[in-house]
Write a protein that holds these residues in place. Structure first.
Motif, mmCIF file in Angstrom:
data_model
loop_
_atom_site.group_PDB
_atom_site.id
_atom_site.type_symbol
_atom_site.label_atom_id
_atom_site.label_comp_id
_atom_site.label_asym_id
_atom_site.label_seq_id
_atom_site.Cartn_x
_atom_site.Cartn_y
_atom_site.Cartn_z
ATOM 1 N N ILE A 153 61.793 52.255 18.862
ATOM 2 C CA ILE A 153 62.296 51.143 18.057
ATOM 3 C C ILE A 153 61.154 50.494 17.288
ATOM 4 N N LEU A 154 60.057 50.227 17.976
ATOM 5 C CA LEU A 154 58.888 49.617 17.346
ATOM 6 C C LEU A 154 58.325 50.527 16.253
ATOM 7 N N ASN A 155 58.361 51.817 16.489
ATOM 8 C CA ASN A 155 57.850 52.777 15.514
ATOM 9 C C ASN A 155 58.715 52.826 14.255
ATOM 10 N N ASP A 156 59.986 52.430 14.383
ATOM 11 C CA ASP A 156 60.891 52.462 13.232
ATOM 12 C C ASP A 156 60.970 51.123 12.499
ATOM 13 N N ILE A 157 61.061 50.017 13.244
ATOM 14 C CA ILE A 157 61.248 48.709 12.590
ATOM 15 C C ILE A 157 60.175 47.708 13.010
ATOM 16 N N GLY A 158 58.983 48.210 13.282
ATOM 17 C CA GLY A 158 57.856 47.316 13.524
ATOM 18 C C GLY A 158 57.438 46.628 12.236
ATOM 19 N N MET A 159 56.725 45.538 12.339
ATOM 20 C CA MET A 159 56.309 44.784 11.154
ATOM 21 C C MET A 159 55.352 45.564 10.262
ATOM 22 N N ASN A 160 54.735 46.618 10.808
ATOM 23 C CA ASN A 160 53.844 47.456 10.004
ATOM 24 C C ASN A 160 54.528 48.734 9.546
ATOM 25 N N ARG A 161 55.857 48.740 9.547
ATOM 26 C CA ARG A 161 56.630 49.896 9.115
ATOM 27 C C ARG A 161 57.440 49.564 7.857
ATOM 28 N N ILE A 162 57.900 50.603 7.170
ATOM 29 C CA ILE A 162 58.688 50.465 5.956
ATOM 30 C C ILE A 162 60.162 50.326 6.325
ATOM 31 N N ILE A 163 60.797 49.253 5.865
ATOM 32 C CA ILE A 163 62.240 49.035 6.057
ATOM 33 C C ILE A 163 62.818 48.754 4.674
ATOM 34 N N GLU A 164 63.524 49.734 4.113
ATOM 35 C CA GLU A 164 63.964 49.634 2.720
ATOM 36 C C GLU A 164 65.442 49.978 2.550
ATOM 37 N N ARG A 165 66.001 49.521 1.407
ATOM 38 C CA ARG A 165 67.335 49.889 0.938
ATOM 39 C C ARG A 165 68.454 49.666 1.960
ATOM 40 N N PRO A 166 68.504 48.534 2.658
ATOM 41 C CA PRO A 166 69.566 48.318 3.650
ATOM 42 C C PRO A 166 70.938 48.171 3.002
#
Length: 409
Positions: free
Chosen positions: A142-155
């Protein structure tokens, strides 16, 4: 008048006679004030769209919902706008912000629908995160996907009537096992909530469908299943699809989602909840590739008179380019040759597509939603809404407007 401006986001789906009235009547919501009585900012009621201008919420704060989409929630007759929170610029990520509106002009801040996670420690000590993910044994993923240092785009968010869940899909990215690049992982992930405002609880992220083994062209044979810029499309029969850029952004894929909207069907041909050990997806039944090698991204899809339309941009990073569209009688094609979408602009009026909204109750009325990215100041990126003109032969075009209202549709 111009229907779309550069400072707005895409318009939500309008359903039902009550919403039809709200779309076509001028806004009449009184001015809002912030909850902070010490600042007591008085905000004027907004009653028009002005592309490219700063778009503030009802607290007088610029809306942070980039690369997003809008859900119309029939239960409370409210529109919800989800998008990337770029308050901190590129990184650190804050998560997916959500706003609510009754009239599409004035948006109330509802906070973070999905919260990015700072560290593994949050799963134990953060009062919110620890409760949301209590009992999960996959916290590292989970951290690897939506950690603060990860890319979260186009929701994007759609509602699943069968499960009663609000389902969010997003492009999740970051370093992989073989690369330290921010866009190496190239996955799509989902999150679920019982409420349109969240909190959404992250499930997991995946690579998606792959080029067939006998494909004449494969833009990235060494990295199968890549997924970056994406959107969701829910058809009239409730079937949902993930539409995304793959093969290093060289090919668009359309993949059918399962009944729960939590994964694509091609990875579950054996009928199990978990993914098959071997990829067995059937081309033309579970997914298709559209224009292999054409290098298109930022897909946005809508349906009109039984035909499917898809708008995409070129792949030029944060810089705008020529948007093109294609049409098909079936969502799995064949898709007609690409045509220019905004013939009066070589940059799609300085924007990149993210969603197209059908105005329900007004047949043939559609609104383009785009982002005007400011790569050196992403938090100040603007929103572009413009009307789509549909000719008698089904051709669509986008034209500029400086200011417009819903009465102009």
């Amino acid at each position: 008048m111009n229907l779309w401006s550069t400072s707005k986001k895409w318009l939500p789906l309008v359903c039902g006679s009550v919403l039809f009235t709200s779309l076509w009547m001028p806004a009449s919501i009184s001015a809002a004030t912030t909850n902070d009585t010490s600042s007591a900012i008085q905000v004027a009621n907004t009653s028009s769209f002005t592309p490219g201008a700063v778009w503030n919420d009802t607290n007088g704060v610029p809306i942070q919902a980039h690369g997003g989409g809008i859900l119309y929630n029939q239960q409370d007759e409210t529109y919800y706008w989800y998008g990337e929170d770029k308050t901190n610029g590129y990184l650190p990520a804050r998560g997916v912000h959500v706003y609510a509106s009754k009239d599409l002009y004035n948006w109330e801040d509802k906070g973070l629908a999905l919260t990015a996670i700072e560290s593994e420690d949050d799963f134990t000590n953060d009062p919110v995160i620890s409760k949301l993910y209590a009992g999960r044994t996959d916290t590292a993923n989970i951290l690897n996907d939506i950690g603060m240092n990860r890319i979260i785009e186009r929701p994007k968010v759609i509602y699943n009537e069968k499960t009663g869940k609000y389902v969010m899909w997003m492009h999740t990215d970051g370093p992989s096992a073989t690369s330290t690049a921010n866009y190496a992982k190239a996955q799509a992930g989902y999150a679920l909530s019982d409420s349109p405002t969240g909190p959404f609880v992250y499930g997991e992220g995946f690579r998606m469908d792959r080029a067939p083994k006998d494909a004449e062209y494969n833009g990235q044979p060494d990295q199968p299943g890549m997924a970056r810029d994406m959107t969701l499309f829910k058809d009239d029969d409730g079937t949902a699809y993930l539409v995304y850029s793959s093969e290093e952004n060289l090919t668009i894929y359309i993949s059918k989602l399962n009944d729960d909207y939590t994964d694509i069907t091609g990875w579950h041909k054996e009928g199990k909840a978990e993914r098959d050990q071997e990829y067995q997806s059937v081309y033309g039944e579970d997914y298709v590739r559209v224009f292999p090698g054409a290098q298109r991204e930022a897909p946005a899809m809508f349906k009109h008179n039984g035909k499917y339309y898809m708008v995409t941009s070129g792949a030029t990073g944060w810089d705008p380019n020529v948007a093109k569209y294609t049409v098909a009688d079936h969502i799995f094609g064949p898709w007609a040759p690409l045509k220019n979408f905004a013939p009066d602009s070589q940059t799609t009026f300085g924007s990149q597509s993210t969603h197209i909204i059908p105005v329900e109750g007004a047949p043939g009325k559609f609104i383009y939603m785009g982002d005007r990215w400011k790569k050196d100041d992403l938090k100040d990126s603007r929103y572009i809404w413009l009307p789509i003109k549909i000719a008698e032969d089904g051709a669509i075009t986008l034209s500029w407007r400086d200011e417009w209202t819903l009465n102009d549709l």
